[in-house]
Motif scaffolding. Structure first.
Motif, PDB file in Angstrom:
ATOM      1  N   UNK A  77     -26.244  -4.990  56.606  1.00 41.48           N
ATOM      2  CA  UNK A  77     -25.062  -4.703  56.925  1.00 41.48           C
ATOM      3  C   UNK A  77     -24.861  -3.550  57.998  1.00 41.48           C
ATOM      4  N   UNK A  78     -26.603  -2.684  57.755  1.00 43.23           N
ATOM      5  CA  UNK A  78     -26.404  -1.838  58.974  1.00 43.23           C
ATOM      6  C   UNK A  78     -26.482  -1.873  60.767  1.00 43.23           C
ATOM      7  N   UNK A  79     -27.006  -3.312  60.481  1.00 40.16           N
ATOM      8  CA  UNK A  79     -26.021  -3.775  61.860  1.00 40.16           C
ATOM      9  C   UNK A  79     -24.870  -4.048  62.654  1.00 40.16           C
ATOM     10  N   UNK A  80     -24.229  -3.788  60.781  1.00 42.12           N
ATOM     11  CA  UNK A  80     -22.534  -4.932  61.377  1.00 42.12           C
ATOM     12  C   UNK A  80     -21.784  -3.306  61.479  1.00 42.12           C
ATOM     13  N   UNK A  81     -22.575  -1.687  60.850  1.00 44.74           N
ATOM     14  CA  UNK A  81     -21.880  -1.113  61.262  1.00 44.74           C
ATOM     15  C   UNK A  81     -21.840  -0.330  62.430  1.00 44.74           C
ATOM     16  N   UNK A  82     -23.190  -0.007  62.975  1.00 45.49           N
ATOM     17  CA  UNK A  82     -23.892   0.943  63.679  1.00 45.49           C
ATOM     18  C   UNK A  82     -24.629   0.266  64.987  1.00 45.49           C
ATOM     19  N   UNK A  83     -24.271   1.059  66.352  1.00 44.03           N
ATOM     20  CA  UNK A  83     -24.357  -0.329  67.357  1.00 44.03           C
ATOM     21  C   UNK A  83     -26.044  -0.324  67.380  1.00 44.03           C
ATOM     22  N   UNK A  84     -26.781   0.589  67.000  1.00 45.25           N
ATOM     23  CA  UNK A  84     -28.362   0.678  67.088  1.00 45.25           C
ATOM     24  C   UNK A  84     -29.040   0.964  65.966  1.00 45.25           C
ATOM     25  N   UNK A 169     -18.994  -3.932  49.565  1.00 46.62           N
ATOM     26  CA  UNK A 169     -18.222  -3.071  50.095  1.00 46.62           C
ATOM     27  C   UNK A 169     -18.720  -1.611  50.157  1.00 46.62           C
ATOM     28  N   UNK A 170     -20.776  -1.652  50.628  1.00 47.78           N
ATOM     29  CA  UNK A 170     -20.897  -0.699  51.526  1.00 47.78           C
ATOM     30  C   UNK A 170     -20.945  -0.900  52.950  1.00 47.78           C
ATOM     31  N   UNK A 171     -20.759  -2.161  53.304  1.00 46.08           N
ATOM     32  CA  UNK A 171     -20.345  -2.455  54.206  1.00 46.08           C
ATOM     33  C   UNK A 171     -19.027  -2.016  55.131  1.00 46.08           C
TER      34      UNK A 171
END
Lengths: 215, 241
Positions: A77-84, A169-171
């Protein structure tokens, strides 16, 4: 009948009468399949993702229904929303990232009324927070995921559905948050100026919302 | 060809049949008595309520004072537990995001100090947990946060009716807590134009109910940290904005 045969028969009878072995108190965790996420906008913001051991399947709530290790899917989820994204165990392990993202289990529920004639209904509630480099709150939100399986279905599957529902939902919320986008822009501007804006006090601390700031 | 089976095997089969029938009977009886809660109703639209506008926020509250409705919806009368359930609805009509959380909702009763929401375990004493074994299984469980827990078990083959009843009570408690969990207000960021709602549980002991109370809902502006607060008076016999 020989004496040995009599003893063997008696032993076999005792084995048959013995009570069944108690069920495992800590059931084996189910493997959680990789979460497929849609392509959404990605924030150009380097963040540290805090995944502590409780989110790795060691909390009582996660163990009880073999919900398993959430770490891999939290990271997706984090990698799908943030570049690094760099995964750390505590916020103190952050290495210069502009933000610290955490997810914590705010609650979970399961209702499968007895008699096996009603559906399994499950809910998993995850609260996510993003704080800046000074620990000040940038964004927080909570996502209730629902899972439902027929009475013939798998309760483990119902839990998995609820977790996936909450993570999707979080993503969506992370990727589309105007607050995170604005913070990413401010952060880039500060980096270009090589002069991070000083902050004496947090405008809002996670504690103000009753949140610890770490999962 | 005629196949005969030894008497002992036939008895065992009969015993198994009886036990299965007993289990099935108990299961059907419990299923028939299973608690059925009304589906959680959505929070009322803020436009339909009397609301307070403060610093670009519109705030409304709905105190849950109808005991029968509470039992139907959540399976529990919160007032019996010295708790006032309040549905909080907030709309951000400003240009800046705000943070909203149950910790920002308070009640001051009878001129006393404002108090925040009660933790879930205070609502129900944690039900006793009976050990699971091959003849029992967990049918309902609710975890508040990460470690606190309430779980209910049913022992389908239990010979002891007291144990069976106790576990059914546990199951009902867990189902109630599940309903309350889903209705709760959770920490959130309200973007401009967004609205959020949810149930907050405030301390409301019997001894303060004769005096007026004040319920305040705050939200924090995300950039400045400024607090916008709307307060409502709760008369002894109901809400009065």
């Amino acid at each position: 009948m020989t004496r040995a045969r009599t003893i063997a028969l008696a032993a076999a009878s005792l084995l048959c009468l013995a009570p069944p072995a108690p069920r495992e108190t800590t059931p084996r965790l189910e493997p959680i399949p990789p979460l497929a996420l849609p392509t959404l906008p990605v924030h150009e913001l380097p963040i540290a993702l805090v995944i502590d051991e409780r989110m790795r399947g060691r909390s009582k709530a996660l163990r009880a229904y073999r919900m398993g290790d959430l770490a891999a899917n939290l990271e997706r989820v984090a990698r799908a929303a943030f570049a690094s994204v760099e995964v750390v165990e505590t916020a103190d392990d952050r290495d210069g990232q502009a933000g610290v993202l955490t997810a914590s289990l705010a609650g979970s529920g399961h209702a499968a009324p007895i008699g096996d004639v009603q559906d399994h209904r499950t809910a998993v509630v995850l609260t996510w927070t993003l704080v800046d480099g000074d620990g000040c709150l940038v964004w927080a939100d909570t996502f209730v995921g629902h899972g439902e399986q027929s009475w013939q279905g798998s309760v483990v599957r119902a839990w998995r559905d609820a977790i996936e529902d909450s993570l999707r939902a979080a993503h969506r919320a992370l990727a589309k948050s105007p607050d995170i986008a604005a913070y990413a822009q401010r952060s880039r501007a500060e980096n270009r100026a090589s002069q991070p804006a000083p902050s004496d006090d947090c405008p809002v601390d996670p504690g103000d919302l009753g949140l610890s700031g770490e999962s | 060809m005629v196949v005969t089976q030894p008497v002992s095997v036939a008895r065992t089969s009969l015993f198994r049949l009886r036990r299965r029938s007993l289990v099935a009977l108990v299961a059907v009886a419990l299923a028939c008595s299973a608690r059925q809660l009304e589906p959680a109703a959505p929070s009322p639209a803020i436009d339909a309520l009397e609301r307070v506008a403060v610093e670009d926020l519109e705030v409304a509250i709905v105190p849950l004072l109808d005991r029968e409705a509470m039992r139907r919806r959540y399976g529990v009368d919160l007032l019996d537990e010295d708790v006032l359930g309040v549905i909080v609805i907030v709309r951000n009509a400003g240009a800046e995001s705000v943070f909203l959380a149950p910790a920002l909702v308070t009640i001051a009763s009878g001129g006393g100090e404002p108090q925040g929401p009660v933790a879930s375990p205070r609502i129900f004493a944690t039900p006793a947990l009976f050990p699971t074994n091959a003849t029992s299984r967990v049918v309902a469980a609710v975890f508040d946060g990460d470690e606190g827990e309430s779980a209910a078990l049913t022992v389908l083959a239990a010979a002891d009716p007291t144990l069976l009843t106790a576990n059914k009570v546990n199951r009902d408690v867990a189902i109630s807590r599940h309903a309350l969990l889903l209705a709760s207000l959770f920490p959130t960021t309200l973007a401009p134009g967004a609205e959020a709602s949810g149930l907050v549980r405030l301390p409301y002991p019997e001894e303060v109910r004769g005096a007026p109370s004040q319920i305040c809902v705050a939200a924090l502006h995300s950039r400045s940290g400024e607090r916008a607060r709307a307060c409502f008076s709760l008369a002894p016999d109901g809400p009065a904005p």
